[in-house]
Design a protein around this motif. Structure first.
Motif, PDB file in Angstrom:
ATOM      1  N   GLY A  26       0.886  -1.349   0.013  1.00 27.63           N
ATOM      2  CA  GLY A  26      -0.020   0.088  -0.099  1.00 27.63           C
ATOM      3  C   GLY A  26       0.867   1.265  -0.003  1.00 27.63           C
ATOM      4  N   VAL A  27       0.164   2.199   0.933  1.00 32.36           N
ATOM      5  CA  VAL A  27       1.034   3.558   0.712  1.00 32.36           C
ATOM      6  C   VAL A  27       0.958   3.863   2.113  1.00 32.36           C
ATOM      7  CG1 VAL A  27       0.367   4.253  -1.504  1.00 32.36           C
ATOM      8  CG2 VAL A  27      -0.794   5.044   0.273  1.00 32.36           C
ATOM      9  N   MET A  28       2.058   4.971   2.465  1.00 37.79           N
ATOM     10  CA  MET A  28       1.969   5.349   3.759  1.00 37.79           C
ATOM     11  C   MET A  28       2.623   6.685   3.985  1.00 37.79           C
ATOM     12  SD  MET A  28       5.481   3.702   5.603  1.00 37.79           S
ATOM     13  CE  MET A  28       6.982   4.071   5.129  1.00 37.79           C
ATOM     14  N   ILE A  29       2.262   7.321   5.157  1.00 35.19           N
ATOM     15  CA  ILE A  29       2.985   8.668   5.347  1.00 35.19           C
ATOM     16  C   ILE A  29       3.322   8.772   6.913  1.00 35.19           C
ATOM     17  CG2 ILE A  29       0.652   9.700   5.972  1.00 35.19           C
ATOM     18  CD1 ILE A  29       2.153  12.564   4.276  1.00 35.19           C
ATOM     19  N   SER A  30       4.603   8.862   6.990  1.00 39.35           N
ATOM     20  CA  SER A  30       5.228   8.910   8.568  1.00 39.35           C
ATOM     21  C   SER A  30       4.538  10.256   9.032  1.00 39.35           C
ATOM     22  CB  SER A  30       6.639   8.659   8.626  1.00 39.35           C
ATOM     23  OG  SER A  30       7.180   9.807   8.146  1.00 39.35           O
ATOM     24  N   PRO A  31       4.836  10.380  10.610  1.00 42.58           N
ATOM     25  CA  PRO A  31       4.356  11.568  11.185  1.00 42.58           C
ATOM     26  C   PRO A  31       5.407  12.617  10.746  1.00 42.58           C
ATOM     27  CG  PRO A  31       4.330   9.407  12.814  1.00 42.58           C
ATOM     28  CD  PRO A  31       5.032   9.031  11.591  1.00 42.58           C
ATOM     29  N   GLU A  32       6.576  12.301  10.429  1.00 41.96           N
ATOM     30  CA  GLU A  32       7.637  13.242  10.294  1.00 41.96           C
ATOM     31  C   GLU A  32       7.118  13.900   8.846  1.00 41.96           C
ATOM     32  OE1 GLU A  32       8.842  10.883  13.456  1.00 41.96           O
ATOM     33  OE2 GLU A  32       8.452  10.319  11.303  1.00 41.96           O
ATOM     34  N   HIS A  88       1.560  25.556  14.329  1.00 41.61           N
ATOM     35  CA  HIS A  88       0.846  24.892  15.369  1.00 41.61           C
ATOM     36  C   HIS A  88       1.832  24.422  16.423  1.00 41.61           C
ATOM     37  CE1 HIS A  88       2.565  20.891  13.889  1.00 41.61           C
ATOM     38  NE2 HIS A  88       2.662  21.443  12.733  1.00 41.61           N
ATOM     39  N   ASN A  89       1.090  23.791  17.532  1.00 38.23           N
ATOM     40  CA  ASN A  89       1.992  23.417  18.687  1.00 38.23           C
ATOM     41  C   ASN A  89       1.720  21.868  18.997  1.00 38.23           C
ATOM     42  OD1 ASN A  89       2.632  25.890  19.392  1.00 38.23           O
ATOM     43  ND2 ASN A  89       0.792  26.241  20.292  1.00 38.23           N
ATOM     44  N   LEU A  90       1.424  21.196  17.563  1.00 39.97           N
ATOM     45  CA  LEU A  90       1.349  19.476  17.895  1.00 39.97           C
ATOM     46  C   LEU A  90       2.438  18.854  17.453  1.00 39.97           C
ATOM     47  CD1 LEU A  90      -2.157  19.101  16.057  1.00 39.97           C
ATOM     48  CD2 LEU A  90      -1.861  19.597  18.368  1.00 39.97           C
ATOM     49  N   SER A  91       2.870  17.745  18.271  1.00 45.99           N
ATOM     50  CA  SER A  91       3.913  17.014  17.834  1.00 45.99           C
ATOM     51  C   SER A  91       3.623  16.269  16.483  1.00 45.99           C
ATOM     52  CB  SER A  91       4.125  15.953  18.837  1.00 45.99           C
ATOM     53  OG  SER A  91       3.171  14.872  19.021  1.00 45.99           O
ATOM     54  N   ASN A  92       4.573  15.577  15.915  1.00 47.45           N
ATOM     55  CA  ASN A  92       4.550  14.890  14.625  1.00 47.45           C
ATOM     56  C   ASN A  92       3.375  13.827  15.110  1.00 47.45           C
ATOM     57  OD1 ASN A  92       6.451  16.806  13.564  1.00 47.45           O
ATOM     58  ND2 ASN A  92       8.047  15.147  13.741  1.00 47.45           N
ATOM     59  N   ASN A  93       3.570  13.057  15.862  1.00 50.43           N
ATOM     60  CA  ASN A  93       2.525  11.985  16.133  1.00 50.43           C
ATOM     61  C   ASN A  93       0.990  12.639  16.411  1.00 50.43           C
ATOM     62  OD1 ASN A  93       4.769   9.958  15.949  1.00 50.43           O
ATOM     63  ND2 ASN A  93       4.655   9.491  18.178  1.00 50.43           N
ATOM     64  N   ASP A  94       1.183  13.626  16.978  1.00 53.52           N
ATOM     65  CA  ASP A  94      -0.193  14.280  17.136  1.00 53.52           C
ATOM     66  C   ASP A  94      -0.818  14.405  15.879  1.00 53.52           C
ATOM     67  OD1 ASP A  94       0.046  14.150  19.944  1.00 53.52           O
ATOM     68  OD2 ASP A  94       0.797  16.274  20.207  1.00 53.52           O
ATOM     69  N   LEU A  95      -0.235  15.000  15.014  1.00 53.37           N
ATOM     70  CA  LEU A  95      -0.701  15.182  13.630  1.00 53.37           C
ATOM     71  C   LEU A  95      -1.184  13.782  13.205  1.00 53.37           C
ATOM     72  CD1 LEU A  95       1.837  17.616  12.211  1.00 53.37           C
ATOM     73  CD2 LEU A  95      -0.407  18.091  12.795  1.00 53.37           C
TER      74      LEU A  95
END
Length: 382
Positions: free
Chosen positions: A287-293, A303-310
């Motif tokens: 499939g496909v993916m997009i990492s938090p980074e 924004h003030n969110l972490s990469n994982n939060d996004l």
């Protein structure tokens, strides 16, 4: 930040499950699209279900599971467990002594958290690396661990796989392979040999990953080691109960290699569509993916969110708005927050890829709109 600890991860998972329940009850199961690659299943006939008693079930189904399990995994003996993590824990409890070393080689860091956590429980020293030249086995090493395919489906090079096993055996150290999805991904898509055929002493797979089985673990390997591990499994209640054993048996029997092969070709079509809109999607074998980074690179607003939060917020937008289930919304604490759209699942076969691309685009655009408002993001997740 929105997700700051394991309790937060448990709470967001509870929220995701409540959303799934509401969708099924209000719109029907056909309105959900599980693209995690972990959708699993429970295949059983009425006559089989009638035999799921505490002692009758194992007597009837475990012998057959030994046969099909060895065909699927190789090895001398099979051990069914309630989770892959349970098998990893039981192996470390059985084979690793306090203050000894456990060394781990994988295609990409980090390892599944159950491995270092289990080492910590027994007081062992744990080392992991994804650089082959940096891998070594120090004195007083009790176990070598290899991951066949990472949580994000990065597959180990087979030649490096063999070399690590050979190096361990030269030092008389057993090798455990965490082959959660790799038992199928490596062998079917990448034409690699089964872990036990490559010389691994113990290999374990997740019976819900890329196959129609239940969430459980299936271990294969050398008979005397399986017996030693089985003692710990029974002491700590880590064994698979009769319903899981039956579902594992039928999941393996119904595993269709063509589904993985078809997803391997469709993923390029989806990637091409997404690549016209975004810069940082990547392909996986299925499939496909997009990492938090990389997701963070797609978001241009402050924004003030972490990469994982996004990634967590996006996973909930996909679930709430389109019934698309991805791993970050439903995962256990410590799992990767990478969002994968796995095309090997039954639900994926019913999806038009152009339509899926539009839904992903719409969800990322919505994330762009809400990322600036941390309270709104927290509301979406919790």
């Amino acid at each position: 930040m929105i997700i700051t600890n394991s309790l937060d991860e448990v709470k967001k998972r509870e929220k995701a499950l409540s959303i799934i329940k509401n969708i099924v009850e209000s719109k029907g199961r056909d309105s959900l699209f599980d693209l995690t690659g972990l959708s699993g299943g429970f295949i059983a006939s009425p006559s089989e279900l009638s035999l799921l008693e505490t002692y009758v079930g194992p007597a009837i189904f475990e012998e057959d599971l030994q046969k099909v399990g060895r065909q699927h995994m190789g090895g001398e003996k099979i051990l069914p467990l309630n989770r892959t993590s349970s098998g990893i824990l039981a192996t470390i409890l059985a084979l690793v002594e306090k203050d000894s070393n456990v060394v781990h080689y994988l295609a990409e860091l980090p390892a599944h958290p159950s491995i270092p956590r289990s080492c910590k429980l027994v007081g062992a020293n744990y080392f992991e690396t994804d650089v082959f030249e940096d891998f070594s086995i120090p004195d007083n090493t009790s176990l070598v661990v290899i991951t066949g395919s990472t949580m994000d489906h990065k597959v180990i090079d087979e030649e490096e796989f063999r070399k690590v096993i050979d190096l361990a055996h030269e030092n008389n150290i057993p090798v455990m392979v965490d082959d959660a999805s790799g038992a199928r991904l490596r062998t079917v898509v990448f034409n690699q040999q089964r872990a036990c055929d490559l010389g691994a002493d113990i290999a374990i797979t997740s019976t819900d990953k890329l196959m129609p089985g239940p969430r459980g673990g299936l271990m294969a390997g050398r008979g005397e080691l399986i017996d030693k591990i089985k003692v710990k499994v029974n002491q700590f209640g880590l064994e698979a109960q009769p319903p899981l054993v039956l579902a594992m048996l039928n999941g393996i029997k119904n595993f269709n290699e063509e589904n993985l092969i078809n997803s391997f070709s469709r993923k390029d079509e989806l990637f091409k569509l997404l690549n016209e809109k975004f810069d940082y999607f990547e392909t996986t074998p299925t499939g496909v993916m997009i990492s938090p980074e990389n997701l963070a690179k797609e978001i241009s607003v402050p924004h003030n969110l972490s990469n994982n939060d996004l990634a967590f917020v996006l996973s909930f937008i996909l679930l709430n708005d389109y019934g698309i289930i991805t791993i970050p919304a439903v995962s256990m604490p410590g799992a990767s927050a990478t969002i994968r759209f796995d095309l090997s699942t039954n639900d994926a076969f019913n999806l038009n890829l152009n339509d899926l691309c539009k839904k992903i685009e719409s969800s990322i655009n919505k994330l762009q709109d809400v990322a600036i408002n941390e309270d709104k993001c927290r509301e979406i997740v919790f």
